[in-house]
Write a protein that holds these residues in place. Sequence first.
Motif, mmCIF file in Angstrom:
data_model
loop_
_atom_site.group_PDB
_atom_site.id
_atom_site.type_symbol
_atom_site.label_atom_id
_atom_site.label_comp_id
_atom_site.label_asym_id
_atom_site.label_seq_id
_atom_site.Cartn_x
_atom_site.Cartn_y
_atom_site.Cartn_z
ATOM 1 N N ILE A 150 -42.536 -42.988 -59.783
ATOM 2 C CA ILE A 150 -43.528 -42.422 -58.559
ATOM 3 C C ILE A 150 -42.853 -41.071 -58.194
ATOM 4 O O ILE A 150 -41.647 -40.908 -57.500
ATOM 5 N N ASN A 151 -43.538 -40.087 -58.118
ATOM 6 C CA ASN A 151 -43.138 -38.602 -57.711
ATOM 7 C C ASN A 151 -44.001 -38.238 -56.366
ATOM 8 O O ASN A 151 -45.019 -38.148 -56.475
ATOM 9 N N ALA A 152 -42.851 -38.265 -55.398
ATOM 10 C CA ALA A 152 -43.250 -37.795 -54.097
ATOM 11 C C ALA A 152 -42.733 -36.566 -53.737
ATOM 12 O O ALA A 152 -41.470 -36.320 -53.446
ATOM 13 N N VAL A 153 -43.456 -35.423 -53.528
ATOM 14 C CA VAL A 153 -43.104 -34.315 -52.956
ATOM 15 C C VAL A 153 -42.968 -34.297 -51.411
ATOM 16 O O VAL A 153 -43.921 -34.770 -50.607
ATOM 17 N N VAL A 154 -41.619 -34.144 -51.082
ATOM 18 C CA VAL A 154 -41.347 -34.132 -49.538
ATOM 19 C C VAL A 154 -41.692 -33.173 -48.660
ATOM 20 O O VAL A 154 -41.533 -31.912 -49.172
ATOM 21 N N MET A 155 -42.693 -33.203 -47.714
ATOM 22 C CA MET A 155 -43.406 -31.848 -47.162
ATOM 23 C C MET A 155 -43.269 -32.152 -45.790
ATOM 24 O O MET A 155 -43.832 -33.264 -44.964
ATOM 25 N N GLU A 156 -42.663 -31.195 -44.982
ATOM 26 C CA GLU A 156 -42.501 -31.214 -43.678
ATOM 27 C C GLU A 156 -43.928 -31.240 -42.902
ATOM 28 O O GLU A 156 -44.587 -30.410 -43.357
ATOM 29 N N GLY A 157 -43.952 -32.220 -41.860
ATOM 30 C CA GLY A 157 -45.197 -32.187 -41.286
ATOM 31 C C GLY A 157 -46.432 -32.875 -41.861
ATOM 32 O O GLY A 157 -47.321 -32.971 -41.324
ATOM 33 N N LYS A 158 -46.063 -33.287 -43.111
ATOM 34 C CA LYS A 158 -47.172 -33.940 -43.873
ATOM 35 C C LYS A 158 -46.932 -35.447 -44.160
ATOM 36 O O LYS A 158 -47.563 -36.381 -43.837
ATOM 37 N N ASN A 159 -45.658 -35.795 -44.788
ATOM 38 C CA ASN A 159 -45.459 -37.231 -45.299
ATOM 39 C C ASN A 159 -43.887 -37.623 -44.869
ATOM 40 O O ASN A 159 -43.391 -38.546 -45.716
ATOM 41 N N ILE A 160 -43.348 -37.092 -44.242
ATOM 42 C CA ILE A 160 -42.006 -37.514 -43.954
ATOM 43 C C ILE A 160 -42.086 -39.217 -43.401
ATOM 44 O O ILE A 160 -41.046 -39.841 -43.790
ATOM 45 N N ASP A 161 -43.100 -39.449 -42.787
ATOM 46 C CA ASP A 161 -43.187 -40.961 -42.286
ATOM 47 C C ASP A 161 -43.481 -41.745 -43.856
ATOM 48 O O ASP A 161 -43.377 -42.986 -43.475
ATOM 49 N N ASP A 162 -43.547 -41.360 -44.692
ATOM 50 C CA ASP A 162 -43.856 -41.887 -45.923
ATOM 51 C C ASP A 162 -42.629 -42.013 -46.635
ATOM 52 O O ASP A 162 -42.426 -43.018 -47.809
ATOM 53 N N ILE A 163 -41.458 -41.514 -46.383
ATOM 54 C CA ILE A 163 -40.389 -41.700 -47.042
ATOM 55 C C ILE A 163 -39.814 -43.226 -47.148
ATOM 56 O O ILE A 163 -39.681 -43.819 -48.213
#
Length: 330
Positions: free
Chosen positions: A157-170
Amino acid sequence: MTLYDNHNRPLTYVRLAVTDRCNLRCFYCMPAEGIQYLPKRELLTFEEIKRTIALLARLGISKVRLTGGEPFVRMDLMRLIRNLVEIPGVNDLHITTNGVLTAPHVAELKRLGIASVNLSLDTLDAERFKLITRRAEFGPVMRTLELLLKHDIPTKINAVVMEGKNIDDILPLVQLTQQHAVDVRFIEEMPFNGEGSHYPTLHWNYARILSYLKEHHPGLYKIPDPANATATEYAVPGYKGTVGIIAAFSRTFCGTCNRIRITAQGTLKTCLYDEGVLDIRQLLRSGASDDVITEKLLQAFRQRPKDGFEAEASRSNHLPAHESMSTIGG
């Protein structure tokens, strides 16, 4: 045989985009309005793709990854896949997909012996998925993940880490590795969205991602990285899967890079950050012999930049910000 570049790095892996089109509009990949797609006549045909892969396989390229855009947007993609797995020397065929159209083909992919599937999935929340991708396709993507796991196809699973977008998904994404033998990989955002970088400084680089993971999983431990890996791999004690971090923007893995790229229009890129070093499509359509094309490929491999910074510096505009990953080939 083993193919080497001018820095004595083995070249064994090609990432080939079968299309620049995509059915999502991810924040980090392209503008909301999309990009100017190539006319169909400018894409490599299936026959041209097969010939190119066969030539590369004779040189020593044994691993092939089909990318896009979204590869399953290309009509009759499975016909191409059936042909590619039969090419002598192609030992591993992999696919990177966003999963929207993939589910109906998972069973056949298993039968064909697909080596692995990389699934782009930046969030496990349906609403955030819609915000990031600008499309309401969360259900089909999760169905694809379910089937990949059911058919025991190795999945990343490739997840791009984006400030203000998906930090809560890490952390929820890490939690997937508790019960499933998946490799969840967190990727630094790169400036290939057709608009330029979203941030003056990349705040969520590999070091911060790792620190965040260790803060919430103090037992996180390092595991051996596969040869030529782009990801630095870790695991949580007792979990079935693994967690990786890809320093795509920091470019810490260039010294062991074994991959080349071919865009949907047939441009060879020996580095993600270069402008393209050889027009394979022109050679194919001009009637060039296999020997001529092979020599042109070898010449390009003998002039490969040592890393992404050198490749970027050699560009005529020195900045890749106008490009979309959908055009480059994910």
